[in-house]
Design an enzyme around this catalytic site. Sequence first.
Site, PDB file in Angstrom:
ATOM      1  N   HIS A 209       0.876  -1.178   0.000  1.00 54.09           N
ATOM      2  CA  HIS A 209       0.000   0.000   0.000  1.00 54.09           C
ATOM      3  C   HIS A 209       0.910   1.224   0.000  1.00 54.09           C
ATOM      4  O   HIS A 209       1.950   1.232   0.662  1.00 54.09           O
ATOM      5  CB  HIS A 209      -0.933  -0.018   1.211  1.00 54.09           C
ATOM      6  CG  HIS A 209      -2.071  -0.989   1.037  1.00 54.09           C
ATOM      7  ND1 HIS A 209      -3.318  -0.601   0.624  1.00 54.09           N
ATOM      8  CD2 HIS A 209      -2.118  -2.334   1.164  1.00 54.09           C
ATOM      9  CE1 HIS A 209      -4.094  -1.668   0.518  1.00 54.09           C
ATOM     10  NE2 HIS A 209      -3.392  -2.745   0.850  1.00 54.09           N
ATOM     11  N   CYS A 240      -7.819  -1.129   3.473  1.00 53.27           N
ATOM     12  CA  CYS A 240      -8.487  -2.131   4.297  1.00 53.27           C
ATOM     13  C   CYS A 240      -9.527  -1.442   5.176  1.00 53.27           C
ATOM     14  O   CYS A 240      -9.197  -0.502   5.895  1.00 53.27           O
ATOM     15  CB  CYS A 240      -7.465  -2.863   5.170  1.00 53.27           C
ATOM     16  SG  CYS A 240      -8.235  -4.015   6.321  1.00 53.27           S
TER      17      CYS A 240
HETATM   18  N1  COA Z   1     -19.199 -15.852   3.258  1.00 57.40           N
HETATM   19  C1  COA Z   1     -20.489 -15.658   3.597  1.00 57.40           C
HETATM   20  N2  COA Z   1     -20.991 -15.874   4.821  1.00 57.40           N
HETATM   21  C2  COA Z   1     -20.137 -16.284   5.763  1.00 57.40           C
HETATM   22  C3  COA Z   1     -18.777 -16.495   5.484  1.00 57.40           C
HETATM   23  C4  COA Z   1     -18.307 -16.252   4.179  1.00 57.40           C
HETATM   24  N3  COA Z   1     -17.023 -16.411   3.834  1.00 57.40           N
HETATM   25  N4  COA Z   1     -18.162 -16.901   6.601  1.00 57.40           N
HETATM   26  C5  COA Z   1     -19.098 -16.978   7.558  1.00 57.40           C
HETATM   27  N5  COA Z   1     -20.296 -16.609   7.044  1.00 57.40           N
HETATM   28  C6  COA Z   1     -21.596 -16.574   7.756  1.00 57.40           C
HETATM   29  C7  COA Z   1     -21.892 -17.845   8.495  1.00 57.40           C
HETATM   30  O1  COA Z   1     -22.516 -18.758   7.646  1.00 57.40           O
HETATM   31  C8  COA Z   1     -22.794 -17.376   9.586  1.00 57.40           C
HETATM   32  O2  COA Z   1     -24.085 -17.158   9.035  1.00 57.40           O
HETATM   33  P1  COA Z   1     -25.410 -17.291   9.916  1.00 57.40           P
HETATM   34  O3  COA Z   1     -25.315 -16.229  10.965  1.00 57.40           O
HETATM   35  O4  COA Z   1     -26.496 -17.073   8.923  1.00 57.40           O
HETATM   36  O5  COA Z   1     -25.334 -18.680  10.490  1.00 57.40           O
HETATM   37  C9  COA Z   1     -22.244 -16.006   9.934  1.00 57.40           C
HETATM   38  O6  COA Z   1     -21.477 -15.599   8.785  1.00 57.40           O
HETATM   39  C10 COA Z   1     -21.356 -15.988  11.143  1.00 57.40           C
HETATM   40  O7  COA Z   1     -20.294 -16.929  10.983  1.00 57.40           O
HETATM   41  P2  COA Z   1     -18.921 -16.779  11.762  1.00 57.40           P
HETATM   42  O8  COA Z   1     -18.011 -17.865  11.357  1.00 57.40           O
HETATM   43  O9  COA Z   1     -19.218 -16.603  13.237  1.00 57.40           O
HETATM   44  O10 COA Z   1     -18.368 -15.463  11.123  1.00 57.40           O
HETATM   45  P3  COA Z   1     -18.118 -14.021  11.759  1.00 57.40           P
HETATM   46  O11 COA Z   1     -19.413 -13.301  11.905  1.00 57.40           O
HETATM   47  O12 COA Z   1     -17.224 -14.134  12.955  1.00 57.40           O
HETATM   48  O13 COA Z   1     -17.307 -13.343  10.550  1.00 57.40           O
HETATM   49  C11 COA Z   1     -15.762 -13.477   8.752  1.00 57.40           C
HETATM   50  C12 COA Z   1     -16.061 -13.862  10.176  1.00 57.40           C
HETATM   51  C13 COA Z   1     -14.347 -13.879   8.460  1.00 57.40           C
HETATM   52  C14 COA Z   1     -16.714 -14.196   7.823  1.00 57.40           C
HETATM   53  C15 COA Z   1     -15.964 -11.945   8.595  1.00 57.40           C
HETATM   54  O14 COA Z   1     -15.296 -11.269   9.632  1.00 57.40           O
HETATM   55  C16 COA Z   1     -15.472 -11.446   7.260  1.00 57.40           C
HETATM   56  O15 COA Z   1     -16.110 -11.703   6.236  1.00 57.40           O
HETATM   57  N6  COA Z   1     -14.345 -10.720   7.220  1.00 57.40           N
HETATM   58  C17 COA Z   1     -13.756 -10.268   5.973  1.00 57.40           C
HETATM   59  C18 COA Z   1     -12.963  -9.054   6.219  1.00 57.40           C
HETATM   60  C19 COA Z   1     -12.414  -8.507   4.930  1.00 57.40           C
HETATM   61  O16 COA Z   1     -12.859  -8.790   3.834  1.00 57.40           O
HETATM   62  N7  COA Z   1     -11.398  -7.669   5.081  1.00 57.40           N
HETATM   63  C20 COA Z   1     -10.777  -7.019   3.995  1.00 57.40           C
HETATM   64  C21 COA Z   1      -9.918  -7.891   3.190  1.00 57.40           C
HETATM   65  S1  COA Z   1      -8.365  -8.249   3.945  1.00 57.40           S
HETATM   66 ZN    ZN Z   2      -4.307  -4.693   0.733  1.00 58.42          ZN
END
Ligand code: COA
Ligand code: ZN
Length: 314
Positions: A209, A240
């Site tokens: 970045h 981010c």
């Molecule tokens: N795609 C879609 N849904 C997802 C998923 C995914 N990859 N991973 C988890 N979920 C859903 C689960 O199915 C669950 O659904 P429900 O509530 O209907 O049962 C819900 O999310 C919670 O699951 P959990 O494992 O507890 O996830 P979380 O709420 O702790 O979230 C992440 C964890 C990783 C999914 C979330 O923080 C995230 O998507 N982060 C991405 C951050 C990002 O993109 N940053 C920038 C790029 S570096």
């Molecule tokens: Zn990046």
Amino acid sequence: MKLPPRVTICEVGTRDGFQIEPEFIPTELKIEVVDRLSDAGLPAIEVTSFVHPKVVPQMRDAEAVMAGIRRRPGTVYTALVPNDKGAVRAVDAGADELRTVISASESHNLANVNMTVEESLTRLAAVAEVAGRAGVPVVAGISTSFGCPFEGTVPLDRLDWLCGRLAALGVRGLGLADTTGMANPAQVARTFAALQPKWPGLEWTLHTHDTRAMAIPNILAAMEGGVTHFDASIGGLGGCPFAPGASGNVCTEDLVHCLHAMGIETGIDLDRLIDTARRVQAIVGRALPGQVIKAGPWDRRYPLPDSVAARRGG
Ligand code: COA
Ligand code: ZN
């Protein structure tokens, strides 16, 4: 300088860039940008991410984008996934490669993916299984590799440990990410010199970045150390959502321009890339940080002023 004759650039603008755009970018425009990048000859494009749609609403159309793009032979269409749920979605959507995300620092990992690093490693082992069954390679990215906006310095020992844990999952490559532009060229050189020889079979990527205008110097330092894979964002989009102070990636057209000026091959058509950057500026509705889009390439020439032409006998 001792630089490689050719480098591979992965365009991440439609993922790292678009993910922080506040206004939802219509799916057909995301597809158009990916197609233009394919036409410009990008060897790899990180198309989208399969993350939680409520956490990153801009990426909620990941399946539709993957289904809508044209696949140019020779381009690898990759997608970012944080866990096995994302991996299943990405494999079903036809991703050629999965790029996983985990942070070197606990604080950023919790902020980004709501997991401790150890919990993430468990989920990434499940990602590797899903990918292995599908025959899709995995490249593991490490956010905050060169510093964390919450914790500051990330010790090299810590990064070394995490590389070892990820390498043990059977990944094809590791990507060291400077999430908020904290790295400097000496640190980049030192880091790759320490880590690369330990896992020589892996493909090493630097994800920069340009938050503090050190991205291209950092890339040059990595190239001198033998690194040949770099991420970049069209127009310099990027940032981010879960790292305060984050801003755009190194700008793809500025990086390609710099490499071509030095005689280093990328396989990318710079003119088409600049046209694409103009289109992306129109889509996001503002000027982007890229420089070459304003200045033109280094070999641009201007007409001589009449007074000077007259004195030169022209
Ligand atoms: N795609 C879609 N849904 C997802 C998923 C995914 N990859 N991973 C988890 N979920 C859903 C689960 O199915 C669950 O659904 P429900 O509530 O209907 O049962 C819900 O999310 C919670 O699951 P959990 O494992 O507890 O996830 P979380 O709420 O702790 O979230 C992440 C964890 C990783 C999914 C979330 O923080 C995230 O998507 N982060 C991405 C951050 C990002 O993109 N940053 C920038 C790029 S570096
Ligand atoms: Zn990046």
